[in-house]
Design a protein around this motif. Structure first.
Motif, short mmCIF file in Angstrom:
data_model
loop_
_atom_site.label_atom_id
_atom_site.label_comp_id
_atom_site.label_asym_id
_atom_site.label_seq_id
_atom_site.Cartn_x
_atom_site.Cartn_y
_atom_site.Cartn_z
N VAL A 9 0.82 -1.20 0.00
CA VAL A 9 0.00 0.00 0.00
C VAL A 9 0.86 1.27 0.00
N GLY A 10 2.00 1.21 0.70
CA GLY A 10 2.91 2.36 0.75
C GLY A 10 3.37 2.77 -0.64
N ASP B 245 0.55 4.21 -2.70
CA ASP B 245 0.29 5.60 -2.32
C ASP B 245 1.22 6.56 -3.05
N THR B 246 2.51 6.21 -3.07
CA THR B 246 3.51 7.07 -3.72
C THR B 246 3.18 7.22 -5.21
N ILE C 128 0.26 6.81 -6.72
CA ILE C 128 -1.00 7.52 -6.91
C ILE C 128 -0.82 9.02 -6.72
N ARG C 129 0.08 9.40 -5.79
CA ARG C 129 0.35 10.83 -5.58
C ARG C 129 0.90 11.47 -6.86
N PHE D 276 -7.34 -0.86 2.21
CA PHE D 276 -6.91 0.15 1.24
C PHE D 276 -8.06 0.56 0.33
N ARG E 182 -10.11 3.01 2.09
CA ARG E 182 -9.46 4.32 2.15
C ARG E 182 -9.55 5.05 0.81
N LEU E 183 -9.41 4.30 -0.29
CA LEU E 183 -9.49 4.90 -1.62
C LEU E 183 -10.87 5.53 -1.84
N ASP F 57 -11.33 8.84 0.21
CA ASP F 57 -10.51 9.97 -0.22
C ASP F 57 -11.12 10.61 -1.48
N THR G 46 -9.37 9.88 -4.91
CA THR G 46 -9.36 8.52 -5.47
C THR G 46 -10.75 7.87 -5.49
#
Ligand code: CA
Length: 231
Positions: free
Chosen positions: A35-36, A39-40, A42-43, A64, A67-68, A71, A74
């Motif tokens: 997931v980390g 995230d990077t 997707i940013r 995840f 969370r998507l 947000d 996303t």
């Protein structure tokens, strides 16, 4: 139909198999094994679709997915869960977490491609080759032609993509950041006012048939494409 697809899968063999098949089908592939990393990626660039493994080291795919969906950035990205589990409850959990579909391992590349296509058609029609029509305005992604009440209209490639997104997402307000994510994709170095420049050009292109009035400026929020024009 070429899209940017993020594959979040910690098993290298499966991840590569999926990536190779997606690339072969003409998609751009982003790879993450947790997931980390996801995230990077997707940013930097909002993908058009996420293939998300259920069992990941650290945060689970299910958490995840939730969370998507929570947000704002996303929220609209289609998610397909990859799961080794066949239990009915897991599928229900996945769909309730906001996944658009799930696919049970082992799966054939053919099945995966068919699911991706179906989900994109449903959730991201601006990425498909289907013709779109709103109030006499007809946009054909295949021939790249645009007509208003039968009259040919000319737009640049960015205005064409912007209009395609608007026409397939009518009546909703989008902020400049959301439009950059949806229409420009990789926009780390693009400024928000670039959106205003292209909106202006798009309105100009639609003026000959009066369709420019379908693009509304929503003060403090962004822009909205309406199906009907109020005079
Ligand atoms: Ca896994």
């Amino acid at each position: 139909m070429s899209s940017t697809i993020l594959v979040v899968e910690d098993e290298p063999a499966i991840r590569e198999l999926i990536a190779v098949n997606l690339s072969f089908a003409g998609h751009k592939v982003l790879r993450a094994d947790d997931v980390g990393q996801a995230d990077t990626l997707i940013r930097a660039e909002l993908p058009d679709l996420i293939l998300l493994d259920w069992m990941l080291p650290g945060m689970s795919g299910l958490a995840f997915a939730r969370r998507l969906r929570a947000d704002n950035r996303t929220r609209l990205v289609p998610v397909i869960m990859l799961t080794a589990k066949g239990a009915e409850q897991d599928k229900i959990d996945g769909l309730e977490a906001g996944a658009d579909d799930y696919i049970t391992k082992p799966f054939s590349p053919k099945e995966l491609m068919a699911r991706i296509k179906a989900v994109l058609r449903r959730r991201a029609p601006q990425l498909t080759d289907d013709m779109t029509e709103v109030a006499g305005l007809i946009l054909d992604p295949v021939s790249h032609r645009l007509t208003g009440n039968g009259l040919a209209l000319n737009t640049g490639p960015t205005e064409f993509r912007l209009l395609h997104f608007f026409m397939t997402h009518a009546e909703r307000v989008f902020s400049r950041t959301q439009l950059l994510d949806q229409v420009w994709g990789d926009h780390v170095f693009v400024e928000e006012r670039t959106v205003d420049v292209h909106i202006r050009r798009l309105r100009k292109a639609l003026e000959p048939t009066g369709h420019d009035r379908h693009i509304e400026t929503v003060r403090g929020s962004g822009y909205r494409f309406t199906r009907e024009v109020t005079l």
